[in-house]
Design an enzyme around this catalytic site. Structure first.
Site, mmCIF file in Angstrom:
data_model
loop_
_atom_site.group_PDB
_atom_site.id
_atom_site.type_symbol
_atom_site.label_atom_id
_atom_site.label_comp_id
_atom_site.label_asym_id
_atom_site.label_seq_id
_atom_site.Cartn_x
_atom_site.Cartn_y
_atom_site.Cartn_z
ATOM 1 N N ARG A 1 0.931 2.025 -5.928
ATOM 2 C CA ARG A 1 1.203 0.972 -4.943
ATOM 3 C C ARG A 1 -0.054 0.173 -4.588
ATOM 4 O O ARG A 1 0.006 -0.742 -3.769
ATOM 5 C CB ARG A 1 1.775 1.591 -3.661
ATOM 6 C CG ARG A 1 3.016 2.409 -3.899
ATOM 7 C CD ARG A 1 3.428 3.115 -2.634
ATOM 8 N NE ARG A 1 4.014 2.200 -1.696
ATOM 9 C CZ ARG A 1 5.292 1.890 -1.636
ATOM 10 N NH1 ARG A 1 6.122 2.432 -2.486
ATOM 11 N NH2 ARG A 1 5.743 1.054 -0.734
ATOM 12 N N LYS B 1 2.390 -9.543 -20.304
ATOM 13 C CA LYS B 1 1.727 -8.261 -20.592
ATOM 14 C C LYS B 1 0.255 -8.489 -20.908
ATOM 15 O O LYS B 1 -0.612 -7.778 -20.433
ATOM 16 C CB LYS B 1 2.386 -7.531 -21.777
ATOM 17 C CG LYS B 1 3.694 -6.863 -21.503
ATOM 18 C CD LYS B 1 3.597 -5.549 -20.751
ATOM 19 C CE LYS B 1 3.733 -5.707 -19.280
ATOM 20 N NZ LYS B 1 4.984 -5.916 -18.665
ATOM 21 N N HIS C 1 5.916 -30.690 -26.157
ATOM 22 C CA HIS C 1 5.936 -31.499 -24.939
ATOM 23 C C HIS C 1 4.776 -31.158 -23.999
ATOM 24 O O HIS C 1 4.905 -31.298 -22.783
ATOM 25 C CB HIS C 1 7.274 -31.322 -24.213
ATOM 26 C CG HIS C 1 8.441 -31.757 -25.040
ATOM 27 N ND1 HIS C 1 8.618 -33.055 -25.470
ATOM 28 C CD2 HIS C 1 9.470 -31.047 -25.578
ATOM 29 C CE1 HIS C 1 9.720 -33.139 -26.202
ATOM 30 N NE2 HIS C 1 10.247 -31.920 -26.288
ATOM 31 N N GLU D 1 7.459 -12.390 -21.689
ATOM 32 C CA GLU D 1 7.021 -11.026 -21.386
ATOM 33 C C GLU D 1 5.748 -10.670 -22.170
ATOM 34 O O GLU D 1 4.849 -10.010 -21.639
ATOM 35 C CB GLU D 1 8.166 -10.043 -21.683
ATOM 36 C CG GLU D 1 7.856 -8.584 -21.472
ATOM 37 C CD GLU D 1 7.461 -8.208 -20.045
ATOM 38 O OE1 GLU D 1 7.543 -9.056 -19.138
ATOM 39 O OE2 GLU D 1 7.028 -7.057 -19.854
ATOM 40 N N ASN E 1 1.570 -0.026 5.836
ATOM 41 C CA ASN E 1 1.969 -0.744 4.619
ATOM 42 C C ASN E 1 2.858 -1.897 5.067
ATOM 43 O O ASN E 1 3.872 -1.675 5.710
ATOM 44 C CB ASN E 1 2.758 0.202 3.708
ATOM 45 C CG ASN E 1 3.482 -0.535 2.603
ATOM 46 O OD1 ASN E 1 2.972 -1.500 2.060
ATOM 47 N ND2 ASN E 1 4.683 -0.083 2.273
ATOM 48 N N GLY E 2 2.447 -3.111 4.745
ATOM 49 C CA GLY E 2 3.259 -4.269 5.138
ATOM 50 C C GLY E 2 2.351 -5.400 5.540
ATOM 51 O O GLY E 2 1.184 -5.446 5.156
ATOM 52 N N CYS F 1 0.858 -1.172 0.000
ATOM 53 C CA CYS F 1 0.000 0.000 0.000
ATOM 54 C C CYS F 1 0.896 1.224 0.000
ATOM 55 O O CYS F 1 2.109 1.122 0.123
ATOM 56 C CB CYS F 1 -0.823 0.012 1.273
ATOM 57 S SG CYS F 1 -1.656 -1.550 1.560
ATOM 58 N N LYS G 1 2.250 -1.436 -8.891
ATOM 59 C CA LYS G 1 3.531 -1.236 -9.558
ATOM 60 C C LYS G 1 4.704 -1.562 -8.653
ATOM 61 O O LYS G 1 5.802 -1.846 -9.102
ATOM 62 C CB LYS G 1 3.627 0.216 -10.036
ATOM 63 C CG LYS G 1 4.770 0.430 -10.971
ATOM 64 C CD LYS G 1 4.500 1.522 -11.969
ATOM 65 C CE LYS G 1 5.554 1.515 -13.049
ATOM 66 N NZ LYS G 1 5.429 0.370 -13.950
HETATM 67 C C1 G6P Z 1 4.771 -6.091 -9.865
HETATM 68 C C2 G6P Z 1 4.438 -5.338 -11.124
HETATM 69 C C3 G6P Z 1 5.202 -5.935 -12.297
HETATM 70 C C4 G6P Z 1 6.690 -5.952 -11.991
HETATM 71 C C5 G6P Z 1 6.993 -6.706 -10.695
HETATM 72 C C6 G6P Z 1 8.432 -6.544 -10.270
HETATM 73 O O1 G6P Z 1 4.226 -7.366 -9.906
HETATM 74 O O2 G6P Z 1 3.055 -5.365 -11.373
HETATM 75 O O3 G6P Z 1 4.971 -5.138 -13.447
HETATM 76 O O4 G6P Z 1 7.365 -6.552 -13.044
HETATM 77 O O5 G6P Z 1 6.181 -6.183 -9.645
HETATM 78 O O6 G6P Z 1 8.629 -5.191 -9.957
HETATM 79 P P1 G6P Z 1 10.045 -4.511 -9.892
HETATM 80 O O7 G6P Z 1 9.780 -3.129 -9.373
HETATM 81 O O8 G6P Z 1 10.862 -5.306 -8.942
HETATM 82 O O9 G6P Z 1 10.604 -4.501 -11.247
#
Ligand code: G6P
Length: 617
Positions: free
Chosen positions: A27, A496, A515, A492, A100-101, A2, A612
């Site tokens: 966050r 995405k 496989h 990736e 937060n935690g 958070c 994020k």
């Molecule tokens: C979250 C985000 C991802 C990101 C991952 C690692 O899950 O939604 O987009 O790749 O964290 O985040 P970092 O800040 O360590 O790259």
């Protein structure tokens, strides 16, 4: 995880808290809330969902006050509803806490409190804290000086907590102060003009504070309208010199783009151009060269998208520089680190610089190195877009991506930046070992072309992917295939799509499809296959044929040539050196995911359940 913020001073705090919370929404955005205190009064407002709902509530039912705390939530314990939103209050509604935690022993604490007759009103782990503070206030009254009562009560409460937390507390009995504590979760103190703050991250402080002080684990801060006092874990006053707050522009706007994510995808050409100028055209970074000189192997720790960048990095380090490299999920590494080998460089990759698992894995690594060689600086490096983050403070060397603020939760331009950082490291290592080999020269030349090629690909591909996205309206599963250095790009691409469109997608090394995943294929499951000329080109095309024979719709990513005619749709990229190709094959992956999600009318920039910066385990 958070975002938390708290502020006290001469100004009405609600507008400040809302502005800061907006900048912390990356966050988490499951709910938001704030509380203010005034003599004899504590006012709290909370709303489910994004901050905009809290704003609406405050418009209908405003609160005032020059001391307050705020929170934006990513739910861990308890559903994302108003009951579980922060601030959490004690039974008498006099103590309010944002956290937060994760309080790992919250069940035990809750049981104890309930046995004493305390009634809980939420399912959160946090709620134990206001109750513990309220009890400590009652116990300490009369023994502690009134000006130190809240700090001592919070200290007594946090003594009982296990886990990781950053929290801020206000109490209506002492409306002229607020107390903040951190343990294994980020918390910064911001100093402004007659206004003092604490917050999870610097964007919350930008424009409000000119300097910052970071709290270390176990430390506590008392904020009053007159200033900030810091205390160590034993309650002793400590001094720390404030650092200037970097003037990053957190007021990012979407320009003419519909979403931040689309804007950030398009900014990749600029990120590449800046990198070429900074890292390719300029002399090698001397301090990085020193770190790399005697490296014999590399281990990479990361999560999510950053881990995919690390996989590209490991391929480059092995194939370009000849240095054995391994990639680890940080969350796995922290509980089962492989045996430590001499001259191993450990690189933590995290765009946010705050991912709890990555930081914990790096801390473990640092500790075991220190135990082995106490007087030798640990051979460790961080790659991040936030040099001022916890990662920046943890490791001795940081490569700053300088990709600019990334607002979209799904990482795009920071992923490209991370890959570029690995090209820089691999080229430097390769030149240190083998001089300017033909492969190094070819790679450098290809990288010089990258900004222009990226810019062309971005423009050409945007419309193509937008049109292709229409065909995904009913799609439920997608398979992504790639080999060699493009295997991480397949991962990736799938991630995405999952993150923002909620379509199930799997990335596979193309040779592995037969496989197992091949059993999933029929005319309803599109296969996105990366096919770039190189040693595995023919193999990838054969794997694509195998999918086509099972009626799958084939979408290819590669250069226009006779061989790529097998694809039902080709998303073309310029002909490019295979080792450099991930920097281009990623573009259609990102744009396809973006357009599919946008076409479905989804919240591309803030997808459900994600955040994020993941500051919990
Ligand atoms: C979250 C985000 C991802 C990101 C991952 C690692 O899950 O939604 O987009 O790749 O964290 O985040 P970092 O800040 O360590 O790259």
């Amino acid at each position: 995880m958070c975002g938390i913020v708290a502020t006290i001073g001469s100004r009405e705090v609600v507008p400040l808290l809302l502005k800061s919370l907006q900048r912390l929404e990356y966050r988490g955005y499951d709910s938001a809330g704030l509380a203010t205190v005034m003599p004899g009064q504590l006012h709290c407002r909370k709303a489910e969902g994004k901050l905009v709902h809290l704003r609406e509530k405050l418009e209908k039912s405003p609160v005032a006050g020059c001391c307050g705390i705020g929170h934006t939530r990513w739910a861990t314990h308890g559903k994302p509803d108003v009951r579980n939103a922060h601030p959490q209050l004690d039974e008498a509604d006099q103590v309010a806490v944002v956290q937060n935690g994760i309080i790992e022993n919250h069940r035990l604490l809750r049981q104890g409190l309930e046995q004493q007759g305390v009634r809980f009103r939420s399912d959160t782990d946090t709620e134990v804290i206001p109750h513990l503070v309220a009890q400590a206030l009652a116990d300490l009254r009369g023994t502690a000086p009134p000006t130190d009562l809240l700090r001592q009560a919070v200290a007594r409460a946090v003594e009982q907590l296990e886990g990781a937390y950053a929290l801020a507390v206000v109490w209506q009995g002492q409306p002229g102060e607020l107390v903040a504590v951190r343990y294994n979760a980020p918390l910064l103190i911001g100093l402004g003009e007659g206004q003092f703050f604490c917050a999870s991250d610097t964007p919350a402080l930008a424009g409000f504070a000119s300097t910052i002080v970071s709290l270390e684990d176990g430390e506590m801060a008392r904020l009053t309208p007159l200033g900030v006092e810091l205390f160590d874990g034993s309650g002793q006053r400590i001094q720390r010199t404030p650092q200037p707050l970097r003037g990053d522009d957190y007021t990012a706007n979407k320009r003419h783009f519909r979403h931040f994510m689309l804007k950030e995808i398009h900014e990749q050409a600029d990120v590449a151009a800046a990198w070429v100028e900074r890292c390719l055209a300029a002399p090698a970074d001397e301090s990085l060269a020193t770190v790399l000189r005697n490296v014999q192997r590399v281990q990479l720790l990361a999560c999510g998208t950053s881990r995919h960048a690390a996989l590209v990095g490991a391929h480059l380090l092995e194939q370009l520089a000849g240095v054995p490299s391994s990639v680890h999920y940080a969350s796995e590494f922290r509980y089962a680190p492989p045996p430590l080998m001499p001259q191993t460089l450990t690189i933590g990759v995290t765009q946010s610089g705050e991912t709890a698992d990555t930081l914990a894995a790096l801390t473990i690594e640092m500790e075991r190195r220190h135990a082995l060689e106490p007087n030798v600086p640990p051979l460790m490096l961080g790659i991040t877009n936030r040099a001022d983050s916890s990662l920046g403070r943890l490791v001795p060397h940081v490569l700053d991506l300088k990709a600019g603020v990334e607002v979209g939760v799904a990482a795009t331009k920071t992923f490209l930046g991370q890959m570029l950082a690995f090209y820089g490291i691999a080229l430097l290592l390769a030149s240190q070992r083998h001089g300017a080999s033909a492969q190094v020269k070819a790679c450098r030349q290809a990288l010089e072309q990258l900004p222009e090629q990226l810019s062309r690909t971005l423009h050409a591909m945007d419309q193509c992917c937008a049109e292709l996205a229409h065909g995904f309206a009913e799609t439920r599963d997608v398979i992504y295939l790639g080999r060699g250095i493009n295997y991480p790009i397949a991962l990736e691409g799938a991630l995405k799509l999952k993150e923002i469109s909620y379509i199930h997608a799997e990335g596979y090394p193309a040779g592995e499809m037969k496989h197992g995943p091949i059993a999933l294929l029929d005319q309803h499951v599109p296969v996105v296959s990366i096919a770039t000329p190189g040693p595995v080109f023919e193999k990838v095309l054969s794997n694509a044929q195998e999918a086509k024979a099972r009626d799958a719709r084939l979408i290819g990513i590669g250069p226009v040539c006779g061989d790529t005619e097998i694809f039902d749709v080709l998303l073309p990229i310029p002909p490019v050196h295979e080792l450099v190709s991930p920097l281009l094959t990623i573009v259609p992956m990102q744009l396809l995911a973006y357009h599919v999600a946008a076409h479905r009318g989804l919240d591309v920039d803030q997808p459900r359940n994600l955040a994020k910066s993941v500051t919990v385990e």
